[in-house]
Design an enzyme around this catalytic site. Sequence first.
Site, PDB file in Angstrom:
ATOM      1  N   GLU A  41       0.888  -1.077   0.106  1.00 37.22           N
ATOM      2  CA  GLU A  41       0.126  -0.083   0.061  1.00 37.22           C
ATOM      3  C   GLU A  41       0.826   1.267  -0.011  1.00 37.22           C
ATOM      4  OE1 GLU A  41      -3.128   0.025  -0.608  1.00 37.22           O
ATOM      5  OE2 GLU A  41      -3.284  -2.253  -0.321  1.00 37.22           O
ATOM      6  N   ASP A  80       3.740  -3.665  -5.848  1.00 43.57           N
ATOM      7  CA  ASP A  80       4.615  -5.015  -5.471  1.00 43.57           C
ATOM      8  C   ASP A  80       6.000  -4.981  -5.466  1.00 43.57           C
ATOM      9  OD1 ASP A  80       2.075  -6.395  -5.194  1.00 43.57           O
ATOM     10  OD2 ASP A  80       2.044  -7.391  -7.168  1.00 43.57           O
TER      11      ASP A  80
END
Length: 441
Positions: free
Chosen positions: A291, A383
């Site tokens: 996040e 990611d």
Amino acid sequence: MSVPPVPENLFSPSLALTLAFAIALAAGLLLRFWLASRQIRHVATHRGAVPEAFAARISLAAHQKAADYTVTKTRLGLIEMALGAAVLLGWTLLGGLDALNQMLLDALGGGMAQQLALLAAFAVISGLIDLPLSLYQTFVIEERFGFNRMTWRLWLADAVKGLLVGAAIGLPVAALILWLMGATGSLWWLWAWCFWMGFNLVLMVVYPTFIAPLFNKFQPLEDESLRARVTALMQRCGFEAKGLFVMDGSRRSAHANAYFTGFGLGKRVVFYDTLLRQLSPSEVEAVLAHELGHFKHRHIAQRVVMMFAISLAGFALLGWLSGQVWFYTGLGVRPNISFDPALASAPNDALALLLFMLATPVFTLFISPLFSRQSRKHEFQADAYAASLASGADLASALLKLYEDNASTLTPDPVYVQFYYSHPPAAERLARMQPLKVVHP
């Protein structure tokens, strides 16, 4: 703002809009049915075996549960599509919105009260039409697959609170926009856009503090070890948050999640209690690092700027269309028509808003894959950032746990993915992590 009276002879733009709307609606419906059918067939075909990349971690029973859950939801989506198209036709070309507007004109006259009543009546009727399938989704499908935690009492409480909050916020906002449309001349759309953007920014600050707690309980994160770990992670990437909170998501669903909310110095990090139960501390850290990757790459700022730009273009288009008679007649509405001659100059602002809201998704459906693709690109970047900042192996492990616990299919149809998925499928995400030297769990 008013529209000139309807001419006796309908000119070509009205018919052209009717045909374009009907063709786009039919083409969109066929496209979505084709995509859903592909998804159902593809998932069902691969139901019998776990993909090799996941065979060591995902059981056949879990894989089949995810396949069945996906197929069941997609089949319900077919019904929702058909119903949505029928309702949309009913509101527009078949005269439903026109009849509702005429009834309220005759009952209330042509002032602000009538326009607000039209918006409110439309919202209530639309909500009632959607209600049966929404209840079926929650209390039948989610219940069948073990995800529903919602009770009827809680559902009713949420519905009442949602209705009250929606009215308390939505009606004043609608009233101000309608006033701007009628009082600020031909550039009303610019003033309305400025107000709308300001309102959204204020809402980003107000929502986590005052609105969200009406529906869920938010407790400070009490796990000191996890708090220290998460705080250190945020400090490493220069992210400041007002607090770390745990939300009682398990009251309504077994699905897990984590998210940032708020704006500026009022940002909060929120973990679902279900997420903390399912993941280890190192996996929670990896999910939060993902996040934070969105923050580091300025994805949120990019989305806000994009929202500003798209909404400006939308308001400008609405500002032009709302003054065109063919915009109304082409979508099945007679502007400023009443059996009472005194209502001949009644404003059409609420009608314009509703017609624009109804018609725009029909045409923008075909560019939605562009936004889905951009979103998937952002997820890959987040990611990669998480794998560099925390543990890539823990991120991969957490993703697999979330896919399994949320019954997300591991074998979606590739074309369906390209059109709809805002997050990459698990196989693609893990494959992208391999060059980052992520150890497969």
